[in-house]
Design a protein around this motif. Sequence first.
Motif, PDB file in Angstrom:
ATOM      1  N   GLN A  26       0.818  -1.218   0.000  1.00 22.11           N
ATOM      2  CA  GLN A  26       0.000   0.000   0.000  1.00 22.11           C
ATOM      3  C   GLN A  26       0.852   1.269   0.000  1.00 22.11           C
ATOM      4  O   GLN A  26       0.387   2.324   0.418  1.00 22.11           O
ATOM      5  CB  GLN A  26      -0.909  -0.002   1.231  1.00 22.11           C
ATOM      6  N   GLU A  27       2.086   1.196  -0.458  1.00 24.23           N
ATOM      7  CA  GLU A  27       2.942   2.380  -0.412  1.00 24.23           C
ATOM      8  C   GLU A  27       2.388   3.495  -1.288  1.00 24.23           C
ATOM      9  O   GLU A  27       2.051   3.293  -2.461  1.00 24.23           O
ATOM     10  CB  GLU A  27       4.361   2.030  -0.848  1.00 24.23           C
ATOM     11  N   VAL A  28       2.290   4.690  -0.699  1.00 24.50           N
ATOM     12  CA  VAL A  28       1.751   5.843  -1.406  1.00 24.50           C
ATOM     13  C   VAL A  28       2.822   6.433  -2.317  1.00 24.50           C
ATOM     14  O   VAL A  28       3.981   6.571  -1.927  1.00 24.50           O
ATOM     15  CB  VAL A  28       1.268   6.911  -0.397  1.00 24.50           C
ATOM     16  N   HIS A  29       2.424   6.778  -3.525  1.00 22.38           N
ATOM     17  CA  HIS A  29       3.322   7.444  -4.464  1.00 22.38           C
ATOM     18  C   HIS A  29       2.477   8.145  -5.513  1.00 22.38           C
ATOM     19  O   HIS A  29       1.252   7.980  -5.561  1.00 22.38           O
ATOM     20  CB  HIS A  29       4.263   6.436  -5.132  1.00 22.38           C
ATOM     21  N   ILE A  30       3.105   8.938  -6.352  1.00 24.49           N
ATOM     22  CA  ILE A  30       2.405   9.623  -7.437  1.00 24.49           C
ATOM     23  C   ILE A  30       2.965   9.109  -8.751  1.00 24.49           C
ATOM     24  O   ILE A  30       4.109   9.417  -9.114  1.00 24.49           O
ATOM     25  CB  ILE A  30       2.570  11.149  -7.342  1.00 24.49           C
ATOM     26  N   PRO A  31       2.207   8.309  -9.482  1.00 26.68           N
ATOM     27  CA  PRO A  31       2.719   7.752 -10.739  1.00 26.68           C
ATOM     28  C   PRO A  31       2.814   8.819 -11.825  1.00 26.68           C
ATOM     29  O   PRO A  31       2.146   9.858 -11.769  1.00 26.68           O
ATOM     30  CB  PRO A  31       1.677   6.689 -11.087  1.00 26.68           C
ATOM     31  N   GLY A  32       3.629   8.536 -12.829  1.00 30.60           N
ATOM     32  CA  GLY A  32       3.721   9.430 -13.976  1.00 30.60           C
ATOM     33  C   GLY A  32       2.610   9.117 -14.966  1.00 30.60           C
ATOM     34  O   GLY A  32       2.459   7.967 -15.391  1.00 30.60           O
ATOM     35  N   MET A  33       1.816  10.133 -15.321  1.00 31.84           N
ATOM     36  CA  MET A  33       0.675   9.923 -16.210  1.00 31.84           C
ATOM     37  C   MET A  33       0.693  10.948 -17.336  1.00 31.84           C
ATOM     38  O   MET A  33       1.180  12.067 -17.171  1.00 31.84           O
ATOM     39  CB  MET A  33      -0.635  10.051 -15.428  1.00 31.84           C
ATOM     40  N   ALA A  34       0.142  10.555 -18.471  1.00 33.97           N
ATOM     41  CA  ALA A  34      -0.029  11.461 -19.602  1.00 33.97           C
ATOM     42  C   ALA A  34      -1.518  11.590 -19.887  1.00 33.97           C
ATOM     43  O   ALA A  34      -2.204  10.574 -20.069  1.00 33.97           O
ATOM     44  CB  ALA A  34       0.701  10.930 -20.825  1.00 33.97           C
TER      45      ALA A  34
END
Length: 741
Positions: A652-660
């Motif tokens: 459940q590690e929180v992160h901000i993915p790279g999105m287009a």
Amino acid sequence: MRVNKHFCSVSHACIPSKSQALNCGSRLLVVSGTVDHKYSLSGKCGRRRRVVASVATEQSVDNAEGTLSTEGEAFLAGRSENGSVQSITISYRDKKVGKHVEGRKYESVSVKDYMDRSRDFIVPDGGPPRWFCPLECSHPPKDAPVLFFLPGVRRISFTVIFNIQLETYTGMDGIGLGLILHHQTLADLFEVRCLHIPVMDRTSFEGLVKCVEETIRLEHKVSPMKPIYLVGDSFGGCLALAVAARNPTIDLILILANPATSFNKSQLQPLFPLLEAIPPELHGTVPYLLSSVMGDPVRMAMADINDELPLLDTVQQLSENLEALLPRLSNLADIVPKETLLWKLKLLRSAALYTNSRLHAVKAEVLLLASGKDQMLPTRDEAIHLLNKLSNCRVRYFRDSGHTLLLEGGINLATVIKSSRLYRHSRNRDYVLDFVPPTPQEFKEVYDKKDWWFRVATGPVLFSTLEDGKIVKGLTGIPQHGPVLLVGNHMLMGLELVPLVGEFLRQRNIFVRGIAHPALFSKRSDEGLHQENQIDDVRLFGAVPVSAKNLFRLLSTKSFALLYPGGAREALHRKGEQYQLFWPERSEFVRMAARFGATIIPFAAVGEDDIAELLLDYNDLKEIPYMSNWIKQLNQDVQNVRSDMPGEVANQEVHIPGMAPKIPGRLYYLFGKPIATAGRENELKDREKAHSLYLHVKGEVEAGMSYLQEKRKEDPYRQIIPRLLYEATWNFTRQAPAFEP
């Protein structure tokens, strides 16, 4: 004592030793008695109303009853002849008048009202500082905490522009009306009391600290389990911090608007010798000297303008508001003599020195409201300084606001308090019982203004299932009353949340309480110069940290709870994992739902693949050293509620993915057939039967996703261009249709 139509106030000792009359227009309220006896209240004019009055002293609390012809409430406080603090609370209410009515409209209030009411305060009466309660705040909710407003003493300047000549007018704050734009909304949350410091008063800063401190201690003695809120504006911020430093054991919550702790760095410092040298006959030039430190006059004039007006009407209304300020401001410079101004500036300097030497002793919870265009004080830098000095401090940053933050449009103090997780009724925060539903104005501000672009881009369409299994457009299949547990799938970054919660409110007037990841409530989510964002909106709309206890509390109060069993792992899925469920192997919610007879509604949401493309997922980010360390730091203080579970659901590690972003398609929701658990409590105590129902719910969600992915191919308005063209022909009053279910 003096009373006018807006407030009740006292001129000298709050508790009279002999009968004393309060004049309120044609009405008369007689107060009689002594400190050691009950007070008798009487009044009569027109329709009779019931009066309840309480007299609070450090030794006892006495009650008395009487009648009064008008409505309202006033809290009166001051010093008796022996120096002890006394207070009277007078409440007069019509029994037919209820408290807060859901959906009620607030009266329009502007800075013009601030100036009009100021006339009743700025006349020198020789009295000491005292408390009053605005009549707009006369009906606080039951068991509401008390909010004390501590005003500033700075000079407020206004420059009138547009169709009238350029002139600068100046007025003196300290009267206690600095919350006038917020009285009505704060009255739904608090019992509000405001400090009035008379124009000619010469009480030292330490004297003011003791005055506020004695009132705070008395309030704490009467209600020891309730928090006490101190809203300090500019100089009042120093006052609040000083009181908190001297009373670390009292449960205080400080809300500081541009506190004057940085006064030693203010642009006013060089004015001291100049002001002292100005002869009395040139005192009228002082407003021009101070015009560089004024608040933003346009933002003040915009406070009561409907933002839905056409541009030309808005400009016209703004011009009229600015012009209307002229006669109200023209005489204020003459009222405040040079000696008073110098005293106030010296008071600010001593307040800053006194408070800065005691910041280390402040243990209270602090919310700092900082303006980005404060021309009087270096507030932005001071916010960073206080954030590091105070042990429990958060900042809300208003980039476009000036020093007079609370008198400008664009900020709702009640909303800020709720979205910052500051509102509570007792020492321990209760996310369920302390929740106050967003007002229609707050809903409109978030859903119709902040998030309008997302709704327009995604054109969300919701379907629900009736008891007979028929699928219909809209939320007709949703029960009207709880407890209801909505269980569904997360899309990437939880993109489905905003339309889901908003449409439940818009279509059915149902508040859906989301069970959210602890990261949304961590200190890290409020780090730095935090501006209002999506996280604040999620908290404003009633999200609670995920836990069995909070789910229990929601269902026990017959709420509509929103549960995502896949949690962060599902919302932050990897490449190629869209529309896959990452649910625990065993049931987490079925038996609890059955305990309260809750209705379980499985739902599915699709459309993320039409909105964004995932470029860098968790696995990619972990391969980048810098990003890997950032993810580790981000999760350092965040509790992983599923670390003891097997499988991928534990990650459940929180992160901000790279999105287009893509040219947006459409979001689709399907709420399945309601599953009743009422009367099945004993049956579902059996773990195997509960697990069987759990698998059924999971299967319904998966089937719903497959159904929507297939049916959306039949939607002629799936893409944004044809959808906008269709809606434009209806002047955007009608949503483009979707497929037939």
